[in-house]
Enzyme design. Structure first.
Site, mmCIF file in Angstrom:
data_model
loop_
_atom_site.group_PDB
_atom_site.id
_atom_site.type_symbol
_atom_site.label_atom_id
_atom_site.label_comp_id
_atom_site.label_asym_id
_atom_site.label_seq_id
_atom_site.Cartn_x
_atom_site.Cartn_y
_atom_site.Cartn_z
ATOM 1 N N LYS A 22 0.830 -1.213 0.000
ATOM 2 C CA LYS A 22 0.000 0.000 0.000
ATOM 3 C C LYS A 22 0.860 1.258 0.000
ATOM 4 C CE LYS A 22 -1.741 1.521 4.084
ATOM 5 N NZ LYS A 22 -1.395 2.930 4.403
ATOM 6 N N ASN A 23 1.839 1.291 0.893
ATOM 7 C CA ASN A 23 2.586 2.538 1.047
ATOM 8 C C ASN A 23 3.616 2.780 -0.060
ATOM 9 O OD1 ASN A 23 1.025 3.062 3.217
ATOM 10 N ND2 ASN A 23 2.567 2.536 4.763
ATOM 11 N N CYS A 116 -5.629 12.573 12.971
ATOM 12 C CA CYS A 116 -6.062 11.204 12.722
ATOM 13 C C CYS A 116 -6.262 10.524 14.057
ATOM 14 C CB CYS A 116 -5.069 10.467 11.841
ATOM 15 S SG CYS A 116 -3.601 9.991 12.712
ATOM 16 N N ARG A 121 -0.498 14.611 13.467
ATOM 17 C CA ARG A 121 0.202 14.279 12.208
ATOM 18 C C ARG A 121 0.293 15.488 11.255
ATOM 19 N NH1 ARG A 121 -1.637 8.761 9.675
ATOM 20 N NH2 ARG A 121 0.386 8.818 8.681
ATOM 21 N N PRO A 122 1.167 16.426 11.580
ATOM 22 C CA PRO A 122 1.274 17.643 10.766
ATOM 23 C C PRO A 122 1.893 17.409 9.382
ATOM 24 C CG PRO A 122 2.951 17.619 12.508
ATOM 25 C CD PRO A 122 2.103 16.391 12.709
ATOM 26 N N ASP A 124 3.932 20.061 8.084
ATOM 27 C CA ASP A 124 4.829 21.221 7.993
ATOM 28 C C ASP A 124 6.092 20.942 7.175
ATOM 29 O OD1 ASP A 124 5.286 19.505 10.171
ATOM 30 O OD2 ASP A 124 6.505 20.978 11.232
ATOM 31 N N ASP A 303 4.333 0.535 12.033
ATOM 32 C CA ASP A 303 3.121 -0.079 11.485
ATOM 33 C C ASP A 303 2.949 -1.542 11.924
ATOM 34 O OD1 ASP A 303 2.446 2.298 10.309
ATOM 35 O OD2 ASP A 303 3.273 1.790 8.349
ATOM 36 N N ARG A 395 -8.802 -0.624 4.360
ATOM 37 C CA ARG A 395 -7.946 0.416 3.782
ATOM 38 C C ARG A 395 -6.569 -0.137 3.446
ATOM 39 N NH1 ARG A 395 -7.150 5.624 7.096
ATOM 40 N NH2 ARG A 395 -5.700 5.771 5.361
HETATM 41 N N1 EPU Z 1 5.962 14.684 10.788
HETATM 42 C C1 EPU Z 1 5.934 16.004 11.108
HETATM 43 N N2 EPU Z 1 5.720 16.916 10.098
HETATM 44 C C2 EPU Z 1 5.539 16.533 8.816
HETATM 45 C C3 EPU Z 1 5.565 15.168 8.485
HETATM 46 C C4 EPU Z 1 5.777 14.243 9.505
HETATM 47 O O1 EPU Z 1 6.116 16.382 12.268
HETATM 48 O O2 EPU Z 1 5.354 17.406 7.945
HETATM 49 C C5 EPU Z 1 6.165 13.672 11.853
HETATM 50 C C6 EPU Z 1 4.939 12.802 12.048
HETATM 51 O O3 EPU Z 1 3.985 13.409 12.872
HETATM 52 C C7 EPU Z 1 5.529 11.543 12.649
HETATM 53 C C8 EPU Z 1 6.888 11.447 11.944
HETATM 54 O O4 EPU Z 1 7.166 12.768 11.430
HETATM 55 O O5 EPU Z 1 5.723 11.706 14.028
HETATM 56 C C9 EPU Z 1 6.934 10.459 10.810
HETATM 57 O O6 EPU Z 1 5.871 10.661 9.925
HETATM 58 P P1 EPU Z 1 6.002 10.357 8.368
HETATM 59 O O7 EPU Z 1 5.858 11.633 7.636
HETATM 60 O O8 EPU Z 1 7.233 9.551 8.124
HETATM 61 O O9 EPU Z 1 4.713 9.471 8.126
HETATM 62 P P2 EPU Z 1 3.778 9.491 6.860
HETATM 63 O O10 EPU Z 1 4.557 9.685 5.634
HETATM 64 O O11 EPU Z 1 2.623 10.380 7.123
HETATM 65 C C10 EPU Z 1 4.016 6.938 6.353
HETATM 66 C C11 EPU Z 1 3.082 5.770 6.240
HETATM 67 C C12 EPU Z 1 2.513 5.421 7.608
HETATM 68 C C13 EPU Z 1 3.686 5.095 8.534
HETATM 69 C C14 EPU Z 1 4.684 6.250 8.563
HETATM 70 C C15 EPU Z 1 5.925 5.953 9.367
HETATM 71 C C16 EPU Z 1 2.222 6.044 4.023
HETATM 72 C C17 EPU Z 1 1.060 6.336 3.153
HETATM 73 N N3 EPU Z 1 2.002 6.106 5.336
HETATM 74 O O12 EPU Z 1 3.230 8.013 6.888
HETATM 75 O O13 EPU Z 1 1.737 4.258 7.416
HETATM 76 O O14 EPU Z 1 3.201 4.845 9.835
HETATM 77 O O15 EPU Z 1 5.091 6.591 7.221
HETATM 78 O O16 EPU Z 1 6.600 4.864 8.853
HETATM 79 O O17 EPU Z 1 3.296 5.707 3.555
HETATM 80 C C18 EPU Z 1 -0.079 2.801 7.750
HETATM 81 O O18 EPU Z 1 0.209 2.247 6.685
HETATM 82 O O19 EPU Z 1 -0.914 2.300 8.549
HETATM 83 C C19 EPU Z 1 0.570 4.062 8.106
HETATM 84 C C20 EPU Z 1 0.087 4.901 9.016
#
Ligand code: EPU
Length: 418
Positions: A22-23, A116, A121-122, A124, A303, A395
């Site tokens: 998925k990811n 969420c 989950r920002p 920024d 995950d 999902r």
């Molecule tokens: N973060 C920030 N600011 C940002 C982006 C991220 O503070 O702009 C923080 C997040 O709040 C978190 C950390 O950075 O504490 C890591 O978040 P990341 O951006 O890496 O997560 P993501 O890209 O939103 C993807 C996966 C998630 C998985 C995370 C971590 C996808 C579609 N989603 O999310 O998968 O938990 O990486 O590995 O790839 C799932 O599949 O169930 C799922 C939630």
């Protein structure tokens, strides 16, 4: 609405084929918006999230055909770079369209994702990164409006190696003017696949799979075909099922992507056998309580945190499971406690005192991975467990109950009017 009814305590035995990730597919679909032409994506898991992304891309103007795990995306007609709230709200990964749309159209309107199930989950890092590439970012009526006649390469450094922000900035940078250096980049296999996909379309990217990615902007990309990597989180979920309940062989895996998970399963006492793309797991005779701390790849994935907690309820002893990626991703804990588990949460750690046998009860899923942990717990528990709100599991897991039934589980999906 539907729920799953699980008659627990049955031994699992057999083979299960792991679906595409998925990811990995979600950013690859978004990246297809960069190219004026038709991309064929193979091994696409049929999930609510892949369907939501397809729906969003159709709103944007892409033409999509999706059947038999193959998706054809024609972005030749894309003309409406707007991602509305009702779709972004369903799935945060919709935000992946921001980078490609600004890159291709010089403008994008993407609704700001809300919070969420486990916190704010920002986004920024995504927005600051785009600003570094010269985009003007405004928030209007809950929508992010990003504008840039031409993005210009720059240095972008993340405080944390965010998967989504790395993907978004790399996609934005591939057709920018000049060089972009992404520091503290994510090196998850899904980001590696995205970068390799972009390279196959003509992008110039160095440092793939490291924390420093360099992108040299090119004028044009060309369409290609791609096969999505197997889902390491689905694989990890079935490995944990085997560790608790029997002997399972997973086919269609990339064992290197599961290094830490396999290490931890060996520590709890399981026999693991790897044969090319197959991984077999045999239930531990005596399941040891083993602590786990989640970390970015190649660490233990957040995950699989919920599923590991479910496994540890069966262990002899106490274990501490700490999530360093999210501070508050424990909505499954009160539900697991309803099944007789003894888990307390302190800060970003869950303390699991093994109880041996869980006892079936009605429980409610709250997010994709929490639902997976409830299914595992239900399969382990004595008696009947009813898992409600299973749209969450749909999902991220393809045909989950069919796959478990094939392994000997007693699990069925029923309609409810909850
Ligand atoms: N973060 C920030 N600011 C940002 C982006 C991220 O503070 O702009 C923080 C997040 O709040 C978190 C950390 O950075 O504490 C890591 O978040 P990341 O951006 O890496 O997560 P993501 O890209 O939103 C993807 C996966 C998630 C998985 C995370 C971590 C996808 C579609 N989603 O999310 O998968 O938990 O990486 O590995 O790839 C799932 O599949 O169930 C799922 C939630």
């Amino acid at each position: 609405m539907q729920k799953l009814i699980i008659d627990g305590g049955h031994h699992l035995n057999g083979e299960v084929k792991i679906s595409g990730a998925k990811n990995a597919v979600l950013p690859v679909m978004a990246a297809s918006l960069l190219v004026d032409g038709t991309v064929k994506i193979k091994q696409v898991p049929d999930l609510r999230d892949t369907r939501t992304m397809a729906e969003l891309m159709e709103v944007i103007g892409a033409k999509i055909l999706f059947a038999n795990n193959e998706m054809i995306v024609d972005s030749g007609f894309v003309k409406n770079p707007i991602a509305p709230y009702d779709l972004v709200n369903k799935m945060r990964a919709s935000f992946y369209v921001l980078g490609p749309l600004v890159a291709r159209f010089g403008k994008a309107v993407v609704s700001l994702p809300g919070g969420c199930a486990w916190g704010p989950r920002p986004v920024d890092y995504h927005l600051n990164g785009l600003k570094k590439l010269g985009a003007k970012i405004e928030l209007e009526g809950g929508d992010i409006i990003a504008k840039a006649k031409k993005l210009i390469g720059n240095k972008v450094r993340f405080d944390f190696p965010s998967v989504g922000a790395t993907g978004n900035i790399v996609m934005a940078a591939v057709t920018a003017k000049g060089e972009t250096l992404v520091e503290n980049a994510a090196k998850e296999p899904e980001i590696v696949q995205l970068c390799e996909f972009l390279v196959s379309m003509g992008a110039k990217i160095d440092g793939i799979g490291t924390t420093e990615i360099t992108v040299e902007g090119v004028d044009n990309l060309h369409p290609v075909d791609i096969t999505i990597i197997p889902d390491r989180i689905e694989a990890g979920t079935f490995l944990i099922a085997g560790a608790a309940l029997g002997k399972i062989t997973l086919t269609n895996t990339i064992p290197e992507h599961l290094g830490t998970v396999i290490e931890k399963l060996t520590e709890v006492g399981c026999d693991i056998n790897i044969d090319d793309s197959k991984i077999s797991v045999k239930q531990a005779k005596k399941l040891d309580a083993i602590d786990v701390t989640t970390a970015v790849y190649p660490g233990f994935p957040t995950d699989l945190q919920a599923q590991w907690i479910a496994l540890m309820t069966k262990s002899r002893g106490s274990s501490i499971i700490t999530d360093t990626i999210y501070n508050d991703r424990f909505s499954h804990v009160p539900e697991l406690n309803r099944l007789g588990a003894n888990i307390t949460v302190e800060g970003n750690s869950a303390i699991v005192r093994g109880v041996g046998n869980l006892i079936g009860a009605p429980v409610r899923s709250t997010d994709i991975r929490a639902s997976a942990s409830l299914i595992l717990a239900g399969l382990m528990a004595k008696g009947t467990t009813e898992v409600s709100h299973i749209h969450h599991i749909d999902r991220g897991y393809e045909k989950i109950e069919e796959k478990f039934v094939q392994l000997g589980a007693k699990i069925k999906r029923v309609e409810t009017d909850e």
